[in-house]
Design an enzyme around this catalytic site. Structure first.
Site, PDB file in Angstrom:
ATOM      1  NE  ARG A   1      35.340  40.935  31.129  1.00 61.94           N
ATOM      2  CZ  ARG A   1      36.534  41.517  30.970  1.00 61.94           C
ATOM      3  NH1 ARG A   1      37.635  40.859  31.264  1.00 61.94           N
ATOM      4  NH2 ARG A   1      36.627  42.747  30.516  1.00 61.94           N
ATOM      5  CB  VAL A   2      38.505  40.730  37.434  1.00 55.63           C
ATOM      6  CG1 VAL A   2      37.874  41.855  38.242  1.00 55.63           C
ATOM      7  CG2 VAL A   2      38.342  39.405  38.125  1.00 55.63           C
ATOM      8  CB  SER A   3      41.436  40.601  32.693  1.00 50.63           C
ATOM      9  OG  SER A   3      40.550  41.452  32.022  1.00 50.63           O
ATOM     10  CB  THR A   4      44.418  38.731  36.258  1.00 54.10           C
ATOM     11  OG1 THR A   4      44.250  39.764  37.224  1.00 54.10           O
ATOM     12  CG2 THR A   4      44.964  39.317  34.959  1.00 54.10           C
TER      13      THR A   4
ATOM     14  CD  GLN B   1      42.273  42.609  36.832  1.00 56.03           C
ATOM     15  OE1 GLN B   1      41.526  41.852  36.238  1.00 56.03           O
ATOM     16  NE2 GLN B   1      42.761  43.721  36.291  1.00 56.03           N
TER      17      GLN B   1
END
Length: 191
Positions: free
Chosen positions: A7-10, A13
């Site tokens: 997972r990445v937040s943005t 990324q």
């Protein structure tokens, strides 16, 4: 079977490093979420990973914070996996619930999360007690004064003004007016 989750937040990324590490760890499938915060556990990629797993599988993440940020929610999530007899592996923190030391780390984290929760509760209660002793009102301030409540009841019951119009007059939601008028009626019945 090992199932990976990244997972990445943005959206800016990149998942490449996580995916590479998960492949190297032997993950047969890798599910991802991009541009989604770790604050909640309702994510399509994570749900897909969980749905694809059965007893004996292992959920693998690159780092624990890729799964979630809240220790208490992480503990709840991992306990749910454990109940389904699904193991968990975090590559960077070397937490592997298939090993004795991994289970120990997991239980220590759970104990610390419970301890932290208790401390927060105690501090909150102490703060509220101190505020009350100084005469401060705890909680949300009432939206209507007692006079306004009586006026609203009069407008509704005696003048037969519609609920929505009375609410608009006091700039509150109709439920607020309805709740206060019901309370007033119950107080009259009890008197």
């Amino acid at each position: 079977m090992k199932i990976g989750y990244a997972r990445v937040s943005t959206d800016e990324q990149n998942l490449a490093l996580q995916i590479q590490s998960l492949k190297k760890a032997g993950c047969a499938k890798i599910f991802t979420d991009k541009g989604i915060s770790g604050g909640e556990f309702q994510r399509p990629g994570l749900q897909g990973a969980i749905d694809s797993m059965g007893e004996g599988c292992c959920l693998v993440v690159w780092r624990l914070d890729r799964l979630g940020r809240s220790i208490s929610k992480l503990i709840d999530f991992l306990e749910g996996l454990q109940r389904r007899r699904i193991s968990f592996l975090s590559l960077n923190e070397n937490i592997d619930t298939q090993t004795s030391s991994g289970r120990l780390v997991f239980h220590i984290m759970a104990a610390l999360a419970e301890f932290e929760k208790g401390l927060i509760s105690e501090r909150t209660k102490a703060g509220m007690s101190a505020a009350k002793s100084k005469g401060k009102i705890i909680g949300r301030r009432p939206l209507l004064t007692e006079l306004q409540k009586a006026e609203a009841a009069h407008m509704l019951c005696t003048q037969k003004i519609p609920l929505a119009q009375v609410a608009a007059h006091y700039n509150v939601h109709p439920r607020t007016i309805k709740r206060h008028v019901q309370c007033a009626a119950q107080k009259r019945e009890g008197a």
